[in-house]
Structure formats: C-alpha cells, structure tokens
Design an enzyme around this catalytic site. Structure first.
Site, PDB file in Angstrom:
ATOM      1  N   ARG A   1      12.040  -6.195   4.419  1.00  0.00           N
ATOM      2  CA  ARG A   1      11.951  -4.819   3.926  1.00  0.00           C
ATOM      3  C   ARG A   1      12.644  -3.796   4.835  1.00  0.00           C
ATOM      4  O   ARG A   1      12.745  -3.971   6.034  1.00  0.00           O
ATOM      5  CB  ARG A   1      10.501  -4.432   3.629  1.00  0.00           C
ATOM      6  CG  ARG A   1       9.614  -4.219   4.800  1.00  0.00           C
ATOM      7  CD  ARG A   1       8.199  -3.839   4.322  1.00  0.00           C
ATOM      8  NE  ARG A   1       7.308  -3.708   5.454  1.00  0.00           N
ATOM      9  CZ  ARG A   1       6.040  -3.400   5.358  1.00  0.00           C
ATOM     10  NH1 ARG A   1       5.483  -3.204   4.172  1.00  0.00           N
ATOM     11  NH2 ARG A   1       5.289  -3.282   6.442  1.00  0.00           N
TER      12      ARG A   1
ATOM     13  N   LYS B   1       0.829  -1.210   0.000  1.00  0.00           N
ATOM     14  CA  LYS B   1       0.000   0.000   0.000  1.00  0.00           C
ATOM     15  C   LYS B   1       0.866   1.266   0.000  1.00  0.00           C
ATOM     16  O   LYS B   1       0.631   2.174  -0.779  1.00  0.00           O
ATOM     17  CB  LYS B   1      -0.914   0.041   1.246  1.00  0.00           C
ATOM     18  CG  LYS B   1      -1.856  -1.135   1.384  1.00  0.00           C
ATOM     19  CD  LYS B   1      -2.781  -0.957   2.572  1.00  0.00           C
ATOM     20  CE  LYS B   1      -2.091  -0.966   3.927  1.00  0.00           C
ATOM     21  NZ  LYS B   1      -1.482  -2.254   4.336  1.00  0.00           N
TER      22      LYS B   1
ATOM     23  N   ARG C   1      -0.486  -9.093  13.356  1.00  0.00           N
ATOM     24  CA  ARG C   1      -0.940  -8.051  12.415  1.00  0.00           C
ATOM     25  C   ARG C   1      -1.876  -8.652  11.364  1.00  0.00           C
ATOM     26  O   ARG C   1      -2.863  -8.033  10.970  1.00  0.00           O
ATOM     27  CB  ARG C   1       0.271  -7.378  11.758  1.00  0.00           C
ATOM     28  CG  ARG C   1       1.062  -6.529  12.749  1.00  0.00           C
ATOM     29  CD  ARG C   1       2.427  -6.148  12.213  1.00  0.00           C
ATOM     30  NE  ARG C   1       2.372  -5.221  11.106  1.00  0.00           N
ATOM     31  CZ  ARG C   1       3.385  -5.011  10.261  1.00  0.00           C
ATOM     32  NH1 ARG C   1       4.528  -5.665  10.411  1.00  0.00           N
ATOM     33  NH2 ARG C   1       3.267  -4.154   9.281  1.00  0.00           N
TER      34      ARG C   1
ATOM     35  N   ARG D   1      -9.288   0.989   9.262  1.00  0.00           N
ATOM     36  CA  ARG D   1      -8.912  -0.403   9.516  1.00  0.00           C
ATOM     37  C   ARG D   1      -9.980  -1.147  10.307  1.00  0.00           C
ATOM     38  O   ARG D   1      -9.781  -2.313  10.635  1.00  0.00           O
ATOM     39  CB  ARG D   1      -7.612  -0.425  10.308  1.00  0.00           C
ATOM     40  CG  ARG D   1      -6.383  -0.787   9.453  1.00  0.00           C
ATOM     41  CD  ARG D   1      -5.218  -0.617  10.383  1.00  0.00           C
ATOM     42  NE  ARG D   1      -4.058  -1.368  10.084  1.00  0.00           N
ATOM     43  CZ  ARG D   1      -2.932  -0.839   9.588  1.00  0.00           C
ATOM     44  NH1 ARG D   1      -2.890   0.405   9.223  1.00  0.00           N
ATOM     45  NH2 ARG D   1      -1.857  -1.594   9.464  1.00  0.00           N
TER      46      ARG D   1
ATOM     47  N   ARG E   1      11.468  -1.523  10.312  1.00  0.00           N
ATOM     48  CA  ARG E   1      10.410  -1.383  11.301  1.00  0.00           C
ATOM     49  C   ARG E   1      10.510  -2.494  12.342  1.00  0.00           C
ATOM     50  O   ARG E   1      10.646  -3.662  11.972  1.00  0.00           O
ATOM     51  CB  ARG E   1       9.044  -1.450  10.606  1.00  0.00           C
ATOM     52  CG  ARG E   1       8.722  -0.181   9.856  1.00  0.00           C
ATOM     53  CD  ARG E   1       7.483  -0.320   9.042  1.00  0.00           C
ATOM     54  NE  ARG E   1       6.353  -0.898   9.762  1.00  0.00           N
ATOM     55  CZ  ARG E   1       5.117  -0.933   9.295  1.00  0.00           C
ATOM     56  NH1 ARG E   1       4.859  -0.395   8.108  1.00  0.00           N
ATOM     57  NH2 ARG E   1       4.145  -1.483   9.981  1.00  0.00           N
TER      58      ARG E   1
HETATM   59  P1  AMP Z   1       1.100   0.272   9.113  1.00  0.00           P
HETATM   60  O1  AMP Z   1       2.324   1.096   8.877  1.00  0.00           O
HETATM   61  O2  AMP Z   1      -0.075   0.760   8.330  1.00  0.00           O
HETATM   62  O3  AMP Z   1       1.360  -1.198   8.931  1.00  0.00           O
HETATM   63  O4  AMP Z   1       0.721   0.474  10.658  1.00  0.00           O
HETATM   64  C1  AMP Z   1       1.601   0.089  11.706  1.00  0.00           C
HETATM   65  C2  AMP Z   1       0.849  -0.043  13.012  1.00  0.00           C
HETATM   66  O5  AMP Z   1       0.236   1.207  13.346  1.00  0.00           O
HETATM   67  C3  AMP Z   1      -0.310  -1.037  12.979  1.00  0.00           C
HETATM   68  O6  AMP Z   1       0.109  -2.365  13.225  1.00  0.00           O
HETATM   69  C4  AMP Z   1      -1.182  -0.501  14.122  1.00  0.00           C
HETATM   70  O7  AMP Z   1      -0.642  -0.806  15.380  1.00  0.00           O
HETATM   71  C5  AMP Z   1      -1.038   1.007  13.934  1.00  0.00           C
HETATM   72  N1  AMP Z   1      -2.064   1.574  13.010  1.00  0.00           N
HETATM   73  C6  AMP Z   1      -1.866   2.190  11.821  1.00  0.00           C
HETATM   74  N2  AMP Z   1      -3.013   2.596  11.268  1.00  0.00           N
HETATM   75  C7  AMP Z   1      -4.002   2.203  12.121  1.00  0.00           C
HETATM   76  C8  AMP Z   1      -5.415   2.314  12.122  1.00  0.00           C
HETATM   77  N3  AMP Z   1      -6.068   2.902  11.090  1.00  0.00           N
HETATM   78  N4  AMP Z   1      -6.098   1.784  13.168  1.00  0.00           N
HETATM   79  C9  AMP Z   1      -5.464   1.215  14.204  1.00  0.00           C
HETATM   80  N5  AMP Z   1      -4.131   1.061  14.268  1.00  0.00           N
HETATM   81  C10 AMP Z   1      -3.387   1.559  13.247  1.00  0.00           C
END
Ligand code: AMP
Length: 221
Positions: free
Chosen positions: A132, A18, A177, A93, A166
């Site tokens: 990554r 994404k 996740r 989400r 990360r």
């Molecule tokens: P991402 O970079 O999108 O994979 O997000 C990393 C982490 O941030 C996720 O595993 C969640 O802990 C938190 N996070 C990001 N976006 C959301 C969201 N819309 N709702 C809840 N948690 C989020």
C-alpha cells in the site's frame, strides 16, 4: 446531543481498511475522522516532542504508551470538530484507552453509537500492507496489486505526482503490529461487547462491499 453526533469506533488489525472506510464515511456523512496514527505521523514529520517520543515505538511496530495517546485525544476533544459526529480510527487500542475514552465522553454527556470490528485474516493483512501507498497531497490510498493508479505516477483523485509509503508497512514490522493487536487491542472487543455496542463486519471483501456492510450495521442510509 443529536444521535448523528454519537461517535463511531472503527476497530481492526493493521491493514483491515479502517482508514479507507473512515474516509468514505467522512466524505458521505460529514463525519470527522480522527486517526491517531495520522496524528502521530504528522507529529513525527513536524519533529515535535510528541513525534520524537512516538517515533521509536512506531518504527518498531509497538504501541505508543497509553498516557501519550490519551493526552492527545483529550486535547483533540477540546476542539470544535469533536462536537460533530466523529469516527475514531486506531483508537482505542488498549483497555485503559477504552476506559479513558468512556470517561471523556461521559464528561461531555456523549455516548458511543457503535464499535465496528472489521475482521480480516492475518495472512491477507501482510499482503495488504506490503503493497500500500498513498497520495502525499490528498491522502487517497492505493495498492500495487489491489488498487493501482489509473494513470501511472498520478493520483486518481487530485492528480498530484507525489506518493508516500509508510516505513512500518513491511512484513517484519507487521509481525509486531499484529502481535500488539492480538495481545493488547483484542481485549477491548469483549469490553464493548459487554456494553452491547459491538458490531462485526467481514473485512475480507472488496472495499465497496465492506462499506455497504458498515453502512448497514450502522443503519446509515
Ligand atoms: P496506525 O496508522 O493506526 O496503524 O498506527 C501506526 C502506529 O501508531 C501504531 O503502530 C502505533 O505505534 C501508533 N499508534 C496509533 N494509534 C495508537 C494508539 N491508539 N495507541 C498506541 N499506539 C498507537
């Protein structure tokens, strides 16, 4: 509000690509990318109260509570950037987040252009996230096997020599996740399908092929 200003959602499991695709759309079409994950990681790094609250959830691979995220998006929507076309990466989400977004957009007489679901097998996802990393300066994404640096130790794009991985990109956290995606996020797919704005792309292919498919489903030239 012009059609170009209609927001787009990129939806998909962690590691679906994404962020990579959102960055390309941002560069080519002047859209603004909003990644809730990036905003949260910046808050963690800066040590703000939002960051401190979010960190425990993020480290465990769990979703941050809806009220925190919705507040974050509401604040962002006040900014001028939000008046241009934007791409949401990692939000919504959960169904309550999707409903809160609808209300925010309605208040501003805006509507979503499309929700692009990127479909990728769980097995491929674990492999993708495990290797990554990204440039600490410009954010360009790389992968140990699938997109290595052209010149060892140097970013292809901005030539910086610093990179970040990360902490939640490991096989163990990935399990949580993925479960969060299947249990809490997947229910928003029928929510948007019912609104007639869901489009699907095969996220298993090469990055360029996926990008071409996204442009095609969004009817972008
Ligand atoms: P991402 O970079 O999108 O994979 O997000 C990393 C982490 O941030 C996720 O595993 C969640 O802990 C938190 N996070 C990001 N976006 C959301 C969201 N819309 N709702 C809840 N948690 C989020």
């Amino acid at each position: 509000m012009s059609a170009a200003a209609e927001p787009i959602i990129l939806l998909g499991p962690p590691g679906a690509g994404k962020g990579t695709q959102a960055r390309r759309l941002e560069e080519h079409y002047g859209l603004v990318q909003l990644s809730t994950g990036d905003v949260l990681r910046a808050a963690v790094k800066a040590g703000t109260s939002l960051g401190r609250e979010a960190k425990t959830y993020m480290d465990a691979g769990k979703l941050v509570p809806d009220d925190l995220i919705i507040r974050l998006i509401e604040e962002w929507m006040q900014k001028s950037e939000a008046k241009k076309g934007f791409i949401l990466d990692g939000f919504p989400r959960t169904v309550p987040q999707a409903k809160a977004l609808d209300a925010m957009l309605q208040k501003r007489s805006m509507k979503l252009k499309a929700v692009v679901e990127m479909k990728v097998d769980d097995k491929a996802l674990i492999e993708r996230v495990s290797g990554r990393f990204s440039c600490a300066k410009c954010g360009e994404g790389f992968h140990d096997s699938f997109k290595p640096l052209k010149k060892t130790g140097e970013c292809d794009k901005c030539h910086s020599k610093e990179f970040v991985r990360r902490p939640d990109d490991n096989a163990e956290t990935m399990k949580t996740r993925l479960e969060a995606y299947h249990v809490q996020t997947a229910p928003i797919i029928p929510y948007y399908r019912d609104q007639g704005i869901l489009v699907q792309v095969d996220g298993m292919g090469e990055m360029d092929a996926v990008y071409a498919e996204i442009k095609s489903v969004l009817k972008l030239a």
